[in-house]
Design an enzyme around this catalytic site. Structure first.
Site, PDB file in Angstrom:
ATOM      1  N   HIS A 117      71.248  28.233  14.317  1.00  0.00           N
ATOM      2  CA  HIS A 117      70.633  28.300  15.641  1.00  0.00           C
ATOM      3  C   HIS A 117      69.471  27.299  15.640  1.00  0.00           C
ATOM      4  O   HIS A 117      68.868  27.049  14.593  1.00  0.00           O
ATOM      5  CB  HIS A 117      70.112  29.726  15.835  1.00  0.00           C
ATOM      6  N   ASP A 194      68.001  33.926   8.081  1.00  0.00           N
ATOM      7  CA  ASP A 194      67.861  34.247   9.503  1.00  0.00           C
ATOM      8  C   ASP A 194      68.861  35.373   9.798  1.00  0.00           C
ATOM      9  O   ASP A 194      70.066  35.137   9.886  1.00  0.00           O
ATOM     10  CB  ASP A 194      68.174  32.986  10.319  1.00  0.00           C
ATOM     11  N   GLN A 197      71.484  37.759  13.843  1.00  0.00           N
ATOM     12  CA  GLN A 197      72.794  38.276  14.274  1.00  0.00           C
ATOM     13  C   GLN A 197      73.357  39.324  13.319  1.00  0.00           C
ATOM     14  O   GLN A 197      74.384  39.922  13.603  1.00  0.00           O
ATOM     15  CB  GLN A 197      73.803  37.123  14.395  1.00  0.00           C
ATOM     16  N   LYS A 220      67.722  42.213  19.645  1.00  0.00           N
ATOM     17  CA  LYS A 220      69.146  42.091  19.330  1.00  0.00           C
ATOM     18  C   LYS A 220      69.657  43.311  18.573  1.00  0.00           C
ATOM     19  O   LYS A 220      70.771  43.326  18.071  1.00  0.00           O
ATOM     20  CB  LYS A 220      69.402  40.825  18.509  1.00  0.00           C
ATOM     21  N   CYS A 358      72.513  27.505  21.784  1.00  0.00           N
ATOM     22  CA  CYS A 358      71.414  27.005  20.948  1.00  0.00           C
ATOM     23  C   CYS A 358      71.904  26.600  19.566  1.00  0.00           C
ATOM     24  O   CYS A 358      71.238  26.854  18.550  1.00  0.00           O
ATOM     25  CB  CYS A 358      70.291  28.028  20.814  1.00  0.00           C
TER      26      CYS A 358
HETATM   27  N1  PMP Z   1      68.802  32.816  15.031  1.00  0.00           N
HETATM   28  C1  PMP Z   1      69.979  33.261  15.479  1.00  0.00           C
HETATM   29  C2  PMP Z   1      71.180  33.233  14.563  1.00  0.00           C
HETATM   30  C3  PMP Z   1      70.075  33.755  16.772  1.00  0.00           C
HETATM   31  O1  PMP Z   1      71.245  34.206  17.231  1.00  0.00           O
HETATM   32  C4  PMP Z   1      68.918  33.772  17.600  1.00  0.00           C
HETATM   33  C5  PMP Z   1      68.988  34.275  19.027  1.00  0.00           C
HETATM   34  N2  PMP Z   1      70.053  33.811  19.764  1.00  0.00           N
HETATM   35  C6  PMP Z   1      67.728  33.301  17.070  1.00  0.00           C
HETATM   36  C7  PMP Z   1      67.691  32.833  15.781  1.00  0.00           C
HETATM   37  C8  PMP Z   1      66.455  33.311  17.870  1.00  0.00           C
HETATM   38  O2  PMP Z   1      66.078  34.612  18.144  1.00  0.00           O
HETATM   39  P1  PMP Z   1      64.888  34.941  19.147  1.00  0.00           P
HETATM   40  O3  PMP Z   1      65.181  34.149  20.381  1.00  0.00           O
HETATM   41  O4  PMP Z   1      64.991  36.410  19.355  1.00  0.00           O
HETATM   42  O5  PMP Z   1      63.628  34.523  18.494  1.00  0.00           O
END
Ligand code: PMP
Length: 400
Positions: A117, A194, A197, A220, A358
Site C-alpha cells: 500500500h 503492515d 489487512q 479495519k 493505493c
Molecule cells: N496498509 C494497508 C495494507 C492497507 O490496506 C491500508 C488501508 N487501505 C493502509 C496501510 C493504510 O491504513 P490507514 O489508512 O488506516 O492508515
C-alpha cells in the site's frame, strides 16, 4: 453471521438492501463499539494522565485498559511496547521517520515489496530521500505471490530494515512473513509488518512471529477511525527518537532542553484519542467473543463461494490468485473499465471499491488502470454475493 449487530447494514439504498463489500477499506462498527464510545463521551470524557480528578483518573484507567487489551490481543510482551497512533499510516510514518533518523545513513537500503500500500512506500521514500538512502522492492509473480526466495539476494550489508504487508489489500495475498522475518533476522535486519489487512482475519502473535514492528488500524477491525496501533520491540523503540514533540511525551522541559518520557509515552505526544481507544478495545472484545478462527473460516467460505460464482459467470480476469489468500476478490471484466463497472454495481445496491487501491505499483505490474475489489467481513452472507453476481450480470449485459 452477527449481521444484526451492525445497524448500518439494515438499510436500503436505491431501493435495494445494502450490500457492503468494501471491508478492506473500512469495516462497519457493531453496536457494542458505538455504545462504548458514546458512553465514554456521556460519562467520563476527560483529558488523561495529567489529572488527579475523578473523571480524568477513570478516563486514564480506561485508556490503559485498552492498551492492555491490545497487548494481549497480539501477545506483545509488554504494555509499553504498544503505542497508540492515528492508524497504520501514522504508525509507518513514525517508524520510517524515527528509525530512519536513528539508523539510516547515506547509501543504506530499505527493502519493501512491490505489493505494498502507498502507506508502506511513501514514508520510506521520504526518509530515504532525506538520509541519502535507497528503497528496494521484492517482486511478486503473475498470481500475486511474493518471490520470497529472492529476498536473500536483495539483502546487502547496507540493508537496515525490511517493511512488508502481512496481507496485500489489492491482491488479498497472505505473505509468508514468518519466513521473511527469519531470513532478515539471519542478517540482523529488523522487520516491520503492515498488518492493516491481517488483523481482523488472522490470529497475530507478535512474539511468535518475532517481528520487530507490527501495525494496524482500528477502523479495519470493527473499531473506530482515528485510532491505530504500533507494536515495537522495546530494544528498538528505546533507541529511536520521538516522532513528535509536545505534551505527554516529556519528563522535564526547560527552555534549553527537554528529557523524554519512558515508553510508550515518548511516542504519544499530545492528547490521544481516548474515546477511540475505548472503541477499539470493545472491537477486540467483540472479535474475541466470536473467535478469530470462526471469522476466518466464515470469510474463507464466502471467498470460495464468490470465486466459484464469478467463474461460472465468465468473462472475468481475477487479479491476485495466490493459493494463500484472504477474502478479497480483485477482478476486472475483459474490456470494461473498472470505474464504469463500479458505477453500475453501485446502482444495484452493492458497495465495492474500484481503482488502484493505493497500490499503483501493483496495477503497473499487471498493466491495468485498476480493479474492482469485493472484500468480505464477518457480517457478510452468501445472499449478498448472489446480489453482486446479479449486478455483474447487468454490467456484462450493458457493456458486453
Ligand atoms: N496498509 C494497508 C495494507 C492497507 O490496506 C491500508 C488501508 N487501505 C493502509 C496501510 C493504510 O491504513 P490507514 O489508512 O488506516 O492508515
Amino acid at each position: 453471521m452477527n449481521r444484526k449487530d451492525f445497524i448500518i447494514l439494515d438499510q436500503k439504498i436505491y431501493d435495494r438492501p445494502l450490500v457492503y463489500f468494501d471491508n478492506a477499506a473500512t469495516t462497519q462498527k457493531p453496536e457494542i463499539v458505538i455504545n462504548a464510545m458514546s458512553d465514554y463521551y456521556r460519562t467520563i470524557n476527560s483529558n488523561i494522565h495529567r489529572g488527579v480528578h475523578y473523571l480524568s483518573q477513570r478516563a486514564t484507567d480506561q485508556f490503559e485498559i485498552a492498551r492492555q487489551r491490545v497487548r494481549a490481543f497480539i501477545n506483545a510482551a509488554n504494555n509499553h511496547e504498544i503505542i497508540f497512533t492515528r492508524g497504520t499510516t501514522e504508525a509507518i510514518n513514525l517508524v520510517a521517520s524515527s528509525f530512519g533518523k536513528a539508523f539510516l545513513c547515506a547509501g543504506d537500503e530499505v527493502i519493501i515489496t512491490e505489493m505494498e500500500h502507498h502507506a508502506n512506500i511513501v514514508p520510506w521514500q521520504m526518509i530515504c530521500e532525506e538520509r541519502g538512502a535507497k528503497v528496494k522492492a521484492l517482486s511478486f509473480d503473475s498470481r500475486g505471490v511474493l518471490e520470497a526466495e529472492k529476498l536473500e539476494s536483495l539483502i546487502t550489508e547496507k540493508t537496515k530494515i525490511v517493511s512488508i504487508a502481512h496481507i496485500s489489500n489489492a491482491l488479498g495475498t497472505i505473505n509468508p512473513i514468518k519466513q521473511i522475518i527469519e531470513i532478515a533476522h539471519r542478517h540482523d535486519i529488523p522487520v516491520m509488518v503492515d498488518g492493516a489487512q491481517a488483523i481482523s482475519h488472522a490470529k497475530v502473535d507478535v512474539q511468535e512471529l518475532d517481528c520487530d514492528f507490527y501495525c494496524f488500524s482500528g477502523h479495519k477491525m470493527y473499531g473506530p477511525m482515528g485510532i491505530g496501533v504500533l507494536y515495537g520491540k522495546e530494544k528498538w523503540l528505546d533507541k529511536m527518537p520521538p516522532y513528535q514533540g509536545g505534551g505527554e511525551m516529556i519528563k522535564k522541559v526547560t527552555i534549553e532542553k527537554t528529557t523524554y518520557a519512558d515508553l510508550p509515552f515518548k511516542f504519544e505526544a499530545g492528547t490521544p484519542a481516548v474515546g477511540d481507544a475505548i472503541g477499539l478495545e470493545k472491537a477486540i472484545e467483540y472479535m474475541e467473543n466470536i473467535g478469530i478462527e470462526k471469522i476466518a473460516n466464515h470469510e474463507e467460505e464466502l471467498l470460495q463461494y464468490g470465486v466459484a460464482k464469478m467463474q461460472e459467470l465468465g468473462g472475468i480476469d481475477f487479479v491476485g490468485t495466490a493459493p494463500d489468500k484472504t477474502a478479497i476478490i480483485s477482478f476486472n471484466f475483459k474490456g470494461i473499465h473498472p470505474y464504469d463497472a463500479g458505477v453500475i454495481i453501485d446502482r444495484m445496491g452493492v458497495a465495492v471499491r474500484t481503482g488502484h487501491h493505493c497500490a499503483q505499483p501493483v496495477m503497473d505490474h499487471f498493466g491495468i488502470p485498476g480493479t474492482i475489489r469485493a472484500s468480505f467481513a464477518l457480517y457478510n452472507e452468501k445472499w449478498e454475493i448472489d446480489m453482486l453476481i446479479e449486478a455483474l450480470k447487468k454490467v456484462k449485459m450493458m457493456f458486453g
